[in-house]
Design an enzyme around this catalytic site. Structure first.
Site, PDB file in Angstrom:
ATOM      1  N   THR A  15       0.821  -1.211   0.000  1.00 46.24           N
ATOM      2  CA  THR A  15       0.000   0.000   0.000  1.00 46.24           C
ATOM      3  C   THR A  15       0.858   1.266   0.000  1.00 46.24           C
ATOM      4  O   THR A  15       0.642   2.173  -0.817  1.00 46.24           O
ATOM      5  CB  THR A  15      -0.908  -0.010   1.248  1.00 46.24           C
ATOM      6  OG1 THR A  15      -1.601  -1.246   1.273  1.00 46.24           O
ATOM      7  CG2 THR A  15      -1.907   1.128   1.230  1.00 46.24           C
ATOM      8  N   LYS A 107       9.078   0.706  11.701  1.00 52.27           N
ATOM      9  CA  LYS A 107       9.359   0.994  13.122  1.00 52.27           C
ATOM     10  C   LYS A 107       9.830  -0.232  13.882  1.00 52.27           C
ATOM     11  O   LYS A 107      10.509  -0.122  14.898  1.00 52.27           O
ATOM     12  CB  LYS A 107       8.149   1.613  13.821  1.00 52.27           C
ATOM     13  CG  LYS A 107       6.874   0.792  13.707  1.00 52.27           C
ATOM     14  CD  LYS A 107       5.970   1.390  12.683  1.00 52.27           C
ATOM     15  CE  LYS A 107       4.958   0.400  12.183  1.00 52.27           C
ATOM     16  NZ  LYS A 107       4.201   0.935  11.059  1.00 52.27           N
ATOM     17  N   GLU A 131      10.773   9.263   8.658  1.00 50.83           N
ATOM     18  CA  GLU A 131       9.616  10.102   9.003  1.00 50.83           C
ATOM     19  C   GLU A 131       8.311   9.303   8.992  1.00 50.83           C
ATOM     20  O   GLU A 131       7.400   9.540   9.792  1.00 50.83           O
ATOM     21  CB  GLU A 131       9.519  11.264   7.997  1.00 50.83           C
ATOM     22  CG  GLU A 131       8.410  12.243   8.263  1.00 50.83           C
ATOM     23  CD  GLU A 131       8.579  12.989   9.587  1.00 50.83           C
ATOM     24  OE1 GLU A 131       9.498  13.796   9.703  1.00 50.83           O
ATOM     25  OE2 GLU A 131       7.772  12.742  10.512  1.00 50.83           O
ATOM     26  N   GLY A 136       2.480   8.213  10.551  1.00 50.62           N
ATOM     27  CA  GLY A 136       2.160   8.239   9.108  1.00 50.62           C
ATOM     28  C   GLY A 136       2.631   9.534   8.472  1.00 50.62           C
ATOM     29  O   GLY A 136       3.834   9.816   8.417  1.00 50.62           O
ATOM     30  N   ILE A 138       2.187  12.588   9.509  1.00 52.60           N
ATOM     31  CA  ILE A 138       2.391  13.743  10.406  1.00 52.60           C
ATOM     32  C   ILE A 138       3.890  13.978  10.578  1.00 52.60           C
ATOM     33  O   ILE A 138       4.617  13.055  10.943  1.00 52.60           O
ATOM     34  CB  ILE A 138       1.783  13.484  11.810  1.00 52.60           C
ATOM     35  CG1 ILE A 138       0.358  12.946  11.708  1.00 52.60           C
ATOM     36  CG2 ILE A 138       1.838  14.733  12.657  1.00 52.60           C
ATOM     37  CD1 ILE A 138      -0.186  12.429  13.036  1.00 52.60           C
ATOM     38  N   LYS A 207       6.831   2.402  17.974  1.00 51.73           N
ATOM     39  CA  LYS A 207       6.840   3.845  17.704  1.00 51.73           C
ATOM     40  C   LYS A 207       7.328   4.622  18.927  1.00 51.73           C
ATOM     41  O   LYS A 207       8.055   5.605  18.808  1.00 51.73           O
ATOM     42  CB  LYS A 207       5.441   4.297  17.288  1.00 51.73           C
ATOM     43  CG  LYS A 207       5.050   3.758  15.902  1.00 51.73           C
ATOM     44  CD  LYS A 207       3.583   3.968  15.599  1.00 51.73           C
ATOM     45  CE  LYS A 207       3.259   3.507  14.182  1.00 51.73           C
ATOM     46  NZ  LYS A 207       1.809   3.427  13.923  1.00 51.73           N
TER      47      LYS A 207
HETATM   48  N1  HSE Z   1      -0.920   0.110  11.533  1.00 50.84           N
HETATM   49  C1  HSE Z   1      -0.549   1.438  11.895  1.00 50.84           C
HETATM   50  C2  HSE Z   1      -1.706   2.122  12.544  1.00 50.84           C
HETATM   51  C3  HSE Z   1      -0.164   2.275  10.725  1.00 50.84           C
HETATM   52  O1  HSE Z   1      -2.797   1.578  12.608  1.00 50.84           O
HETATM   53  O2  HSE Z   1      -1.521   3.224  13.008  1.00 50.84           O
HETATM   54  C4  HSE Z   1       1.252   2.134  10.358  1.00 50.84           C
HETATM   55  O3  HSE Z   1       2.093   2.646  11.321  1.00 50.84           O
END
Ligand code: HSE
Length: 441
Positions: A15, A107, A131, A136, A138, A207
Site C-alpha cells: 500500500t 518501526k 519520518e 504516518g 504527520i 513507535k
Molecule cells: N498500523 C498502523 C496504525 C499504521 O494503525 O496506526 C502504520 O504505522
C-alpha cells in the site's frame, strides 16, 4: 557536476509503496522544482510481481531481486517498505554500506536495530530517513530532530496507532464491541487480517521507542516496557468513562525522569478536556512537552497510502538533496550521533503512580463493598468515587470505583487479596486514569 536525475529503488510494493509511486508521479513537477532535479522511481522489488496495484509500471521495472535493486547503479536511494526485522535490516545495512541513503517506514526494525542502522548511515555519510515510521504523514520525526532541537524534552505521549483509535472511537460511539468493530475495520482496510500487531500494542511500542530516542536522546529496551493492548476494553467501561468525563484511548507515554525513562503503552482514561480525547477515528495525535516550548501537538493521518507516502517522499527529497550536493547530511538520523545516545533504564511499571478506574463484579450482599474498601485501605489506597448504577443480575452487580493516585504495586497487592473474596464474581477490570499528562508530577 551534479547528477541530473535521482533514481529511487523501492523494496516492498504494498500500500505505502504504491502511494510513493503515485506521489512521486502526481507531484513530479513541484518536487522537481524544489529539488532542482527530477526524483524518479527506477526499480521496484517485491516477491509478488503479478498483482495489479492500480499504477502503471514500465516493463522491466519490477523485480523479485531486492539485492539486485540495491546494487543497481541507477538506484541512488533505497526505500525499504517490507517491514519486520529480516530481511529488512540486512537490506538496509547493505544499501547503507554501499553508500546509498535509505528511507523506511519500518518501526519494528528501528526499535530493535535503530542504533546499528543509524551508525551505518553515519559511517557512510548518507541519510537514514524514517519520518513515515511514526504518525504516518504527520511530520513528528522531523519536528523532534530539528524544530525542537534547542529544547530539553520532558515528555512525549499520544495516540500513535490509527487502527486502535478507530476501534476505540467506534466502541465509544456504541457501534459495537471489540470483535465486531475489528471485523468492520478489516473490511474497511483499517485493520490487518491478523490485527495482533496493532491491537496488542506492539506497533505503538515500536513507535514509542523511536520517539523516546529522538525526544530524549535515550535508547530504551522495548522488552522492559509495559505493553497492554485494547482487547479487554469493553462497551460498559466506555460508558462509565463517559459518565466520569473521560474517553478511553490507547496511549503510548514516555517521560524523562530522574529515575530513568517512564515508558508504557496501555488503554487509559483521558479527560475529555484534553486534546487527545478529541483525536477520533484513524487519526493520530502526538504531544511533546519541552522545558522551554511547553506542549506542542502533532495531529493528522497516522496511517494510509497517501499520507504515509508523503512522509516517505519528504525523506527522499532530503536524501536527494544530500546526493545532489555530494555531501553527507548535516542532520543525523537521530538528530545527534548514534553513539551519543544513552542506554536508559526503564522505570518499572510497579513504581509508577496513577489514579485508577476499577470495575468489580460483586455479589449483591451487605458488606461486599466494605470488604473491598478495607483491603484497599490496608495498602494505603484512597478511594475518590464509587458508583453503582446498574441493578443486580444473577445476584451480582457492577461496582465502579476511582482511586486517588496510587503506585501500581500497591494496587496489585490489593487486587491479589480481593481476588480471594467469595463476593468477587469476576476478575476486576482496571484502567489507568491519566490526570497528569503534560504536567510535572
Ligand atoms: N498500523 C498502523 C496504525 C499504521 O494503525 O496506526 C502504520 O504505522
Amino acid at each position: 557536476m551534479a547528477k541530473r536525475e535521482i533514481g529511487v529503488g523501492l523494496i516492498g510494493f504494498g500500500t505505502i509503496g504504491t502511494g510513493v509511486v503515485r506521489v512521486l508521479r502526481e507531484h513530479a513537477q513541484s518536487i522537481g522544482e524544489r529539488l532542482g532535479a527530477p526524483l524518479k522511481i527506477v526499480r521496484i522489488a517485491d516477491l509478488d510481481i503479478k498483482t495489479d496495484r492500480g499504477v502503471k509500471i514500465p516493463k522491466g521495472m519490477l523485480t523479485a531481486d531486492a539485492r539486485g535493486l540495491i546494487n543497481d547503479p541507477a538506484v541512488d536511494i533505497v526505500v525499504e517498505l517490507i517491514g519486520g526485522l529480516e530481511p529488512a535490516r540486512s537490506f538496509q545495512l547493505e544499501a547503507l554500506r554501499a553508500g546509498k541513503p535509505v528511507v523506511t517506514a519500518n518501526k519494528a526494525v528501528l526499535s530493535a536495530h535503530g542504533i546499528e542502522l543509524a551508525t551505518a548511515a553515519e559511517e557512510a555519510g548518507v541519510v537514514l530517513g524514517f519520518e513515515a515510521s511514526v504518525g504516518g504523514g504527520i511530520p513528528v520525526i522531523r519536528a523532534l530532530k530539528e524544530s525542537v532541537a534547542g529544547d530539553r524534552n520532558l515528555e512525549v505521549y499520544g495516540i500513535v496507532n490509527g487502527t486502535c483509535n478507530y476501534i476505540l472511537t467506534e466502541m465509544a460511539a456504541g457501534r459495537g464491541e471489540f470483535a465486531e468493530v475489528v471485523g468492520r475495520a478489516q473490511k474497511l482496510g483499517l485493520a490487518e487480517a491478523d490485527p495482533s500487531y496493532d491491537v496488542d500494542g506492539l506497533d505503538s511500542l515500536h513507535k514509542l521507542v523511536v520517539l523516546t530516542a529522538l525526544a530524549f536522546g535515550k535508547v530504551i529496551d522495548p522488552k522492559a516496557v509495559h505493553v497492554e493492548g485494547i482487547r479487554s476494553v469493553s462497551g460498559v467501561d466506555m460508558a462509565y468513562a463517559r459518565d466520569f468525563g473521560y474517553t478511553i484511548k490507547l496511549l503510548a507515554v514516555a517521560r524523562d525522569t530522574a529515575n530513568g525513562v517512564e515508558a508504557r503503552v496501555h488503554p487509559a482514561m483521558v479527560p475529555n478536556s484534553h486534546l487527545l480525547a478529541k483525536v477520533a477515528g484513524a487519526f493520530n495525535g502526538v504531544c511533546l512537552r519541552g522545558r522551554a516550548l511547553g506542549t506542542s501537538v502533532y495531529y493528522g493521518q497516522g496511517a494510509g497510502m497517501m499520507p504515509t507516502a508523503t512522509a516517505v517522499v519528504a525523506d527522499l527529497i532530503e536524501a536527494a538533496r544530500s546526493v545532489l550536493a555530494g555531501q553527507a547530511p548535516l542532520v543525523l538520523p537521530y538528530g545527534q550521533p548514534a553513539a551519543s545516545l544513552d542506554k536508559a533504564r526503564v522505570v518499572p511499571m510497579a513504581d509508577i503512580e496513577h489514579e485508577h478506574y476499577i470495575r468489580f463484579q460483586l455479589s449483591d450482599k451487605p458488606g461486599a463493598l466494605a470488604k473491598i474498601t478495607t483491603i484497599l485501605a490496608s495498602v494505603g489506597i484512597s478511594i475518590a468515587t464509587v458508583a453503582q448504577h446498574e441493578k443486580p443480575s444473577k445476584g451480582a452487580v457492577p461496582v465502579v470505583m476511582r482511586t486517588h493516585r496510587t503506585q501500581e504495586k500497591a494496587l496489585a497487592k490489593a487486587l491479589a487479596r480481593i481476588a480471594k473474596l467469595a463476593e468477587v464474581r469476576a476478575r476486576p477490570v482496571v484502567i489507568r486514569v491519566e490526570e497528569t499528562l503534560g504536567q510535572d508530577h
